[in-house]
Design an enzyme around this catalytic site. Sequence first.
Site, mmCIF file in Angstrom:
data_model
loop_
_atom_site.group_PDB
_atom_site.id
_atom_site.type_symbol
_atom_site.label_atom_id
_atom_site.label_comp_id
_atom_site.label_asym_id
_atom_site.label_seq_id
_atom_site.Cartn_x
_atom_site.Cartn_y
_atom_site.Cartn_z
ATOM 1 N N SER A 148 0.870 -1.119 0.462
ATOM 2 C CA SER A 148 0.193 -0.151 0.086
ATOM 3 C C SER A 148 1.009 1.511 -0.243
ATOM 4 C CB SER A 148 -0.566 -0.196 1.286
ATOM 5 O OG SER A 148 -1.289 1.583 1.296
ATOM 6 N N TYR A 201 -1.704 0.367 10.481
ATOM 7 C CA TYR A 201 -1.795 0.092 8.704
ATOM 8 C C TYR A 201 -0.576 0.303 8.385
ATOM 9 C CZ TYR A 201 -3.482 -0.899 3.983
ATOM 10 O OH TYR A 201 -4.239 -1.801 3.239
#
Length: 250
Positions: A139, A152
């Site tokens: 990501s 995250y």
Amino acid sequence: MVDLKGKTALITGASRGIGEATARVLANCGANVVLTARSEADIRRIADDIGSTALAIACDVADYAQVRRATLQAAKHFGGLDILVNNAGLIDPIARIDASDPAAWGSVVDVNVKGVYHGMHAAYPYLKRSGGVIINISSGAATGALEGWSHYCATKAAVLSLTRCGHKEWAEEGVRVVGLSPGTVATDMQKAIKASGVNPVSELDWSAHISPEWVGRAIAWLTTEEARPYDGEDFALRSDEARRLVGLID
Ligand code: NDP
């Protein structure tokens, strides 16, 4: 279209979103596909829909014994393994560091980091034999900081590090390891992000997100020789240049 006839791919987190789309795209490219996730009914339904070249195996990536068993079963069923897509991942619970629950924070590490490591460790012997490829879903958060996303950002940074380490250790043995940073994708994860109202990603209009099918097509492309320059790093799908390379736009 990428030709994956005779290849077998195992996809984690294949019960919905990017994982489901990837299983469908790779199957359309001719691969045997093994769908894994915790939601057994969902992966069975999708595998039934794909047909006899698909197999569903319930598996929690946080548990190494389950990952090892699923990998063994997959390789036995289809006679080997060529592609591992480490896709399973969590964004919840979204919370600032001071407000976060330590146990919940740690459970994201179990899935997003240990899950990827488990997949790499379990698949390695089969991929060494086949000269296969591991695609770790990363990501933009791997290299950026976003409010409420410490779990995250930290775990995706660790995934990028695993991609680099796997490449360093295994490239000479013929096992490729590459990461994919897909940009924002229209899945349940983005619905959860929007509902949180935290940080600028939650403010994005839904039309800004690409389809999970595009990500599946990028993953198919990453298995090809053309993608070799990206081995050991994250291939970012955000730019028009990258999308053109994959054949998503003219
Ligand atoms: P979804 O939330 O739609 O799907 C997540 C998938 O992961 C589900 O299939 C879920 O299956 C699976 N999963 C979660 N926990 C586990 C577990 N413990 N064991 C096995 N499977 C698990 O997310 P997306 O499809 O959007 O995301 C897929 C990947 O892409 C993630 O790694 C995510 O971080 C990454 N990504 C997504 C982006 C986006 O904008 N959507 C952007 C950048 C990266 P089940 O619950 O059945 O176990």
